[in-house]
Design a protein around this motif. Structure first.
Motif, PDB file in Angstrom:
ATOM      1  N   LEU A 242       0.834  -1.200   0.000  1.00  0.00           N
ATOM      2  CA  LEU A 242       0.000   0.000   0.000  1.00  0.00           C
ATOM      3  C   LEU A 242       0.868   1.249   0.000  1.00  0.00           C
ATOM      4  CD1 LEU A 242      -2.663  -0.952   2.740  1.00  0.00           C
ATOM      5  CD2 LEU A 242      -2.767  -1.352   0.263  1.00  0.00           C
ATOM      6  N   VAL A 243       0.395   2.285  -0.654  1.00  0.00           N
ATOM      7  CA  VAL A 243       1.045   3.583  -0.582  1.00  0.00           C
ATOM      8  C   VAL A 243      -0.022   4.636  -0.312  1.00  0.00           C
ATOM      9  CG1 VAL A 243       2.944   2.976  -2.113  1.00  0.00           C
ATOM     10  CG2 VAL A 243       0.887   3.989  -3.075  1.00  0.00           C
ATOM     11  N   ILE A 244       0.415   5.755   0.252  1.00  0.00           N
ATOM     12  CA  ILE A 244      -0.492   6.870   0.535  1.00  0.00           C
ATOM     13  C   ILE A 244      -0.095   8.036  -0.359  1.00  0.00           C
ATOM     14  CG2 ILE A 244      -1.414   8.410   2.309  1.00  0.00           C
ATOM     15  CD1 ILE A 244      -0.219   6.323   4.351  1.00  0.00           C
ATOM     16  N   LEU A 245      -1.037   8.521  -1.142  1.00  0.00           N
ATOM     17  CA  LEU A 245      -0.791   9.646  -2.026  1.00  0.00           C
ATOM     18  C   LEU A 245      -1.554  10.869  -1.516  1.00  0.00           C
ATOM     19  CD1 LEU A 245      -1.098   7.946  -5.543  1.00  0.00           C
ATOM     20  CD2 LEU A 245       0.971   8.351  -4.194  1.00  0.00           C
ATOM     21  N   GLU A 246      -0.887  12.005  -1.539  1.00  0.00           N
ATOM     22  CA  GLU A 246      -1.531  13.257  -1.148  1.00  0.00           C
ATOM     23  C   GLU A 246      -1.770  14.092  -2.399  1.00  0.00           C
ATOM     24  OE1 GLU A 246      -1.267  15.801   2.726  1.00  0.00           O
ATOM     25  OE2 GLU A 246       0.531  16.159   1.533  1.00  0.00           O
ATOM     26  N   ILE A 247      -3.028  14.457  -2.599  1.00  0.00           N
ATOM     27  CA  ILE A 247      -3.431  15.235  -3.768  1.00  0.00           C
ATOM     28  C   ILE A 247      -3.733  16.658  -3.291  1.00  0.00           C
ATOM     29  CG2 ILE A 247      -5.079  15.407  -5.668  1.00  0.00           C
ATOM     30  CD1 ILE A 247      -5.735  12.408  -5.114  1.00  0.00           C
ATOM     31  N   LYS A 248      -3.013  17.627  -3.819  1.00  0.00           N
ATOM     32  CA  LYS A 248      -3.206  19.008  -3.377  1.00  0.00           C
ATOM     33  C   LYS A 248      -3.452  19.932  -4.562  1.00  0.00           C
ATOM     34  CE  LYS A 248      -1.250  19.272   1.191  1.00  0.00           C
ATOM     35  NZ  LYS A 248      -0.564  20.165   2.131  1.00  0.00           N
ATOM     36  N   GLY A 249      -4.261  20.968  -4.310  1.00  0.00           N
ATOM     37  CA  GLY A 249      -4.559  21.959  -5.335  1.00  0.00           C
ATOM     38  C   GLY A 249      -5.185  23.179  -4.697  1.00  0.00           C
ATOM     39  N   ASN A 250      -5.451  24.190  -5.486  1.00  0.00           N
ATOM     40  CA  ASN A 250      -6.062  25.418  -4.981  1.00  0.00           C
ATOM     41  C   ASN A 250      -7.589  25.273  -4.997  1.00  0.00           C
ATOM     42  OD1 ASN A 250      -6.654  27.978  -4.150  1.00  0.00           O
ATOM     43  ND2 ASN A 250      -6.024  28.987  -6.041  1.00  0.00           N
TER      44      ASN A 250
END
Length: 264
Positions: A94-102
């Protein structure tokens, strides 16, 4: 030579789609017993795990564990292994991805992030829990799709996003708020218990159930008269989950005195 009788083990599973899912897990059980190496399932919801785990318990020389990146994750994978295998050797896929945006001026939610991920062509069973915050989302996925998402997920709700892999220590786990509600109901029907827990009228709740908006133990339930047990979980997307906490007996008018817990 088969190591166990798959058909016999699947007798208790009636629904065709559920049988296909359970049969796939049994194929993995056979694989791990033959290869002597751990094998992993895709993500399963709690209902699917409740179907599969009693079946796996009947297979000699097999053991299993569930993983979701954090203890209270709803969606988890199963790791299957021979009974002599040492879990300490296991590396979770498993991996954890962080999705960021305005997202300051955008009203984005769980559905928007999930829809964007699925829009890249990824199947739902490869995706675990999504933890949504004001500035983005953290999502648990199988390691095999990490690079694909890093390359192909570019926008969420028209907002350009950046994605990075993060450690479990950086997970922003939601604070679980619980509200207890004392009430009386005519019976332990789904519409009665749900209307009490979600603070709405029984008539309105019955309509929501018939419209397919309510899940019982993570499965859509459209019968308002379905009986509810102490271990059952009622959920409505965006409104949380309701469980029976305690049954206090009957009132003088013969109604059931109930304490429900609503997880907000």
């Amino acid at each position: 030579m088969l190591l166990f009788n798959q058909e016999k083990l699947l007798k208790q599973v009636d629904d065709e789609n559920e049988r296909i899912m359970a049969a796939n897990i049994l194929d993995k059980a056979e694989q791990t017993l033959r290869s002597h190496e751990p094998v992993f399932s895709n993500f399963l919801n709690p209902y699917q795990r409740s179907l599969v785990e009693p079946v796996l318990d009947k297979i000699h020389d097999l053991k299993y564990r569930s993983y979701g990146a954090f203890k209270k994750a709803e969606r988890k994978i199963l790791a299957l292994a021979p009974d002599y295998y040492m879990w300490e050797l296991l590396t979770e896929p498993l991996v954890i991805l962080e999705i960021k945006g305005n997202f300051k001026f955008e009203n984005v939610n769980h559905r928007d992030f999930l829809g964007a991920i699925l829009g890249t062509g990824i199947k739902r069973e490869l995706i675990g829990d999504l933890l949504v915050a004001d500035d983005g989302c953290q999502v648990i996925v199988l390691a095999e799709i990490k690079e694909y998402l890093l390359l192909n997920l570019e926008r969420v709700h028209k907002v350009p996003v950046e994605i990075e892999e993060i450690s479990a220590e950086r997970l922003s786990l939601p604070t679980q708020r619980v509200k207890k509600i004392k009430s009386t109901v005519a019976s332990l029907r789904l519409d009665s218990v749900a209307s009490s827990g979600f603070a709405t009228s029984r008539t309105k709740m019955a309509r929501e159930i018939e419209a397919g908006k309510v899940k019982l133990n993570w499965q859509q339930e459209t019968d308002p008269a379905q009986k509810i047990d102490l271990t059952d979980v009622i959920s409505i997307r965006g409104r949380g989950r309701v469980e029976i906490d305690e049954i206090l007996g009957e009132s003088k008018k013969g109604r059931i005195k109930l304490v429900t817990k609503r997880y907000l």
